[in-house]
Scaffold this motif. Structure first.
Motif, PDB file in Angstrom:
ATOM      1  N   PHE A  62     -18.143  -1.096 -21.631  1.00 48.44           N
ATOM      2  CA  PHE A  62     -19.329  -0.473 -22.213  1.00 48.44           C
ATOM      3  C   PHE A  62     -20.071   0.202 -21.068  1.00 48.44           C
ATOM      4  N   TYR A  63     -20.329   1.503 -21.216  1.00 44.74           N
ATOM      5  CA  TYR A  63     -21.019   2.249 -20.172  1.00 44.74           C
ATOM      6  C   TYR A  63     -22.324   2.785 -20.723  1.00 44.74           C
ATOM      7  N   GLY A  64     -23.428   2.307 -20.160  1.00 39.67           N
ATOM      8  CA  GLY A  64     -24.749   2.726 -20.602  1.00 39.67           C
ATOM      9  C   GLY A  64     -25.650   3.036 -19.422  1.00 39.67           C
ATOM     10  N   ALA A  65     -26.936   3.088 -19.690  1.00 38.81           N
ATOM     11  CA  ALA A  65     -27.919   3.457 -18.667  1.00 38.81           C
ATOM     12  C   ALA A  65     -27.921   2.495 -17.481  1.00 38.81           C
ATOM     13  N   ASN A  66     -27.528   1.243 -17.701  1.00 39.44           N
ATOM     14  CA  ASN A  66     -27.535   0.247 -16.627  1.00 39.44           C
ATOM     15  C   ASN A  66     -26.167   0.066 -15.973  1.00 39.44           C
ATOM     16  N   GLY A  67     -25.262   1.004 -16.205  1.00 40.28           N
ATOM     17  CA  GLY A  67     -23.946   0.916 -15.587  1.00 40.28           C
ATOM     18  C   GLY A  67     -22.897   0.398 -16.556  1.00 40.28           C
ATOM     19  N   ILE A  68     -21.790  -0.085 -15.994  1.00 33.94           N
ATOM     20  CA  ILE A  68     -20.660  -0.540 -16.805  1.00 33.94           C
ATOM     21  C   ILE A  68     -20.756  -2.049 -17.035  1.00 33.94           C
ATOM     22  N   THR A  69     -20.557  -2.428 -18.289  1.00 38.46           N
ATOM     23  CA  THR A  69     -20.422  -3.837 -18.656  1.00 38.46           C
ATOM     24  C   THR A  69     -18.956  -4.045 -19.004  1.00 38.46           C
ATOM     25  N   TYR A  70     -18.344  -5.051 -18.376  1.00 40.49           N
ATOM     26  CA  TYR A  70     -16.933  -5.343 -18.607  1.00 40.49           C
ATOM     27  C   TYR A  70     -16.791  -6.560 -19.498  1.00 40.49           C
ATOM     28  N   GLY A  71     -15.939  -6.456 -20.527  1.00 39.31           N
ATOM     29  CA  GLY A  71     -15.583  -7.606 -21.347  1.00 39.31           C
ATOM     30  C   GLY A  71     -16.410  -7.754 -22.609  1.00 39.31           C
ATOM     31  N   TRP A  72     -15.761  -8.344 -23.620  1.00 40.30           N
ATOM     32  CA  TRP A  72     -16.380  -8.544 -24.923  1.00 40.30           C
ATOM     33  C   TRP A  72     -17.577  -9.484 -24.836  1.00 40.30           C
ATOM     34  N   GLU A  73     -17.413 -10.623 -24.172  1.00 37.89           N
ATOM     35  CA  GLU A  73     -18.516 -11.608 -24.072  1.00 37.89           C
ATOM     36  C   GLU A  73     -19.720 -11.008 -23.360  1.00 37.89           C
ATOM     37  N   ASN A  74     -19.490 -10.310 -22.272  1.00 47.03           N
ATOM     38  CA  ASN A  74     -20.591  -9.697 -21.527  1.00 47.03           C
ATOM     39  C   ASN A  74     -21.281  -8.612 -22.339  1.00 47.03           C
ATOM     40  N   THR A  75     -20.501  -7.879 -23.138  1.00 50.13           N
ATOM     41  CA  THR A  75     -21.091  -6.843 -24.000  1.00 50.13           C
ATOM     42  C   THR A  75     -21.947  -7.492 -25.083  1.00 50.13           C
ATOM     43  N   LEU A  76     -21.454  -8.570 -25.679  1.00 46.74           N
ATOM     44  CA  LEU A  76     -22.247  -9.316 -26.666  1.00 46.74           C
ATOM     45  C   LEU A  76     -23.553  -9.800 -26.043  1.00 46.74           C
ATOM     46  N   GLU A  77     -23.483 -10.398 -24.877  1.00 45.81           N
ATOM     47  CA  GLU A  77     -24.692 -10.890 -24.192  1.00 45.81           C
ATOM     48  C   GLU A  77     -25.667  -9.751 -23.893  1.00 45.81           C
ATOM     49  N   ARG A  78     -25.117  -8.597 -23.504  1.00 38.69           N
ATOM     50  CA  ARG A  78     -25.956  -7.434 -23.228  1.00 38.69           C
ATOM     51  C   ARG A  78     -26.721  -7.013 -24.472  1.00 38.69           C
ATOM     52  N   TYR A  79     -25.999  -6.934 -25.610  1.00 39.54           N
ATOM     53  CA  TYR A  79     -26.648  -6.568 -26.870  1.00 39.54           C
ATOM     54  C   TYR A  79     -27.699  -7.598 -27.266  1.00 39.54           C
ATOM     55  N   GLN A  80     -27.370  -8.879 -27.155  1.00 43.33           N
ATOM     56  CA  GLN A  80     -28.314  -9.931 -27.556  1.00 43.33           C
ATOM     57  C   GLN A  80     -29.582  -9.898 -26.701  1.00 43.33           C
ATOM     58  N   LYS A  81     -29.433  -9.605 -25.429  1.00 40.84           N
ATOM     59  CA  LYS A  81     -30.592  -9.541 -24.536  1.00 40.84           C
ATOM     60  C   LYS A  81     -31.441  -8.302 -24.829  1.00 40.84           C
ATOM     61  N   ALA A  82     -30.788  -7.170 -25.044  1.00 38.84           N
ATOM     62  CA  ALA A  82     -31.515  -5.915 -25.270  1.00 38.84           C
ATOM     63  C   ALA A  82     -32.121  -5.827 -26.672  1.00 38.84           C
ATOM     64  N   TYR A  83     -31.527  -6.542 -27.630  1.00 39.70           N
ATOM     65  CA  TYR A  83     -31.968  -6.485 -29.032  1.00 39.70           C
ATOM     66  C   TYR A  83     -32.137  -7.906 -29.567  1.00 39.70           C
ATOM     67  N   PRO A  84     -33.175  -8.622 -29.097  1.00 40.68           N
ATOM     68  CA  PRO A  84     -33.296 -10.054 -29.409  1.00 40.68           C
ATOM     69  C   PRO A  84     -33.738 -10.390 -30.841  1.00 40.68           C
ATOM     70  N   THR A  85     -34.375  -9.444 -31.537  1.00 37.55           N
ATOM     71  CA  THR A  85     -34.887  -9.747 -32.870  1.00 37.55           C
ATOM     72  C   THR A  85     -34.638  -8.582 -33.826  1.00 37.55           C
ATOM     73  N   LYS A  86     -34.894  -8.822 -35.100  1.00 33.54           N
ATOM     74  CA  LYS A  86     -34.767  -7.780 -36.128  1.00 33.54           C
ATOM     75  C   LYS A  86     -35.670  -6.583 -35.810  1.00 33.54           C
ATOM     76  N   ASP A  87     -36.826  -6.855 -35.209  1.00 31.54           N
ATOM     77  CA  ASP A  87     -37.722  -5.762 -34.818  1.00 31.54           C
ATOM     78  C   ASP A  87     -37.057  -4.831 -33.804  1.00 31.54           C
ATOM     79  N   HIS A  88     -36.128  -5.363 -33.020  1.00 34.95           N
ATOM     80  CA  HIS A  88     -35.426  -4.569 -32.010  1.00 34.95           C
ATOM     81  C   HIS A  88     -34.163  -3.900 -32.556  1.00 34.95           C
ATOM     82  N   THR A  89     -33.450  -4.583 -33.453  1.00 39.08           N
ATOM     83  CA  THR A  89     -32.230  -3.971 -33.999  1.00 39.08           C
ATOM     84  C   THR A  89     -32.574  -2.913 -35.035  1.00 39.08           C
TER      85      THR A  89
END
Length: 145
Positions: A62-89
Motif C-alpha cells: 500500500f503506497y500512500g502519503a506516509n510511504g509504503i506499507t508492506y503486508g496485509w496485517e500492517n495495511t489493516l492496522e494502518r486503516y484501523q489507526k487512520a479510521y478509528p470510528t464510523k465518523d472517520h470511515t
C-alpha cells in the motif's frame, strides 16, 4: 490444403477475438464486484470486511502519503489507526475511470474516491493492481492519495 488452412484461420480468428473480449469483460465485472463489496463494507465501518478485497500476504503493498506499507496485517492496522470510528470511515463512493488488462491474470484500476464523513470529507485518487489468486481477484498493490 493451403486454402483449407487459410479458410479455417479466417473462421477461427474472429471467434478467438470474441472469446478474448468476453473473457476480459467478465474479468472487469468480477473486479467491479470486489470493489463494490469493499465500498459497502467501508460504509458500514467494517474495515476487516473491506480488507477481504486485499491479498492476505506479506507481499501486499500500500503506497500512500506516509510511504509504503508492506503486508496485509500492517495495511489493516494502518486503516484501523487512520479510521478509528464510523465518523472517520463515513460513506465511501468512487468513480472507476479505467480498468486495463496487464496480463491474463492481472489488471490495474484507476479511479477517484470521495468519503462523506462527520470529521470532514475526504477526496482523492487511486490506482489498484489486482491479480487473480486461487480463482479470486485480489488487490496486490494500492496507491491512494
Amino acid at each position: 490444403m493451403k486454402k483449407i488452412i487459410i479458410v479455417t484461420l479466417l473462421f477461427i480468428a474472429p471467434i478467438a477475438v470474441c472469446f478474448a473480449q468476453n473473457s476480459e469483460e467478465k474479468d472487469k465485472k468480477e473486479i467491479q464486484k470486489v470493489l463494490k463489496k469493499q465500498r459497502i463494507a467501508w460504509s458500514k465501518n467494517n474495515i476487516e470486511e473491506f480488507m477481504d478485497g486485499y491479498w492476505k500476504s506479506d507481499s501486499l503493498k500500500f503506497y500512500g502519503a506516509n510511504g509504503i506499507t508492506y503486508g496485509w496485517e500492517n495495511t489493516l492496522e494502518r486503516y484501523q489507526k487512520a479510521y478509528p470510528t464510523k465518523d472517520h470511515t463515513g460513506i465511501l463512493s468512487f468513480r472507476i475511470n479505467d480498468i486495463s488488462k496487464i496480463s491474463n491474470e492481472a489488471y490495474y484500476v484507476l479511479g477517484e474516491y470521495h468519503i462523506k464523513r462527520e470529521v470532514g470529507n475526504a477526496d482523492g485518487i487511486f490506482m489498484l493492481v489486482l491479480k487473480k489468486i486461487d480463482g479470486e481477484w485480489k488487490i496486490i498493490a494500492d496507491t491512494s492519495s
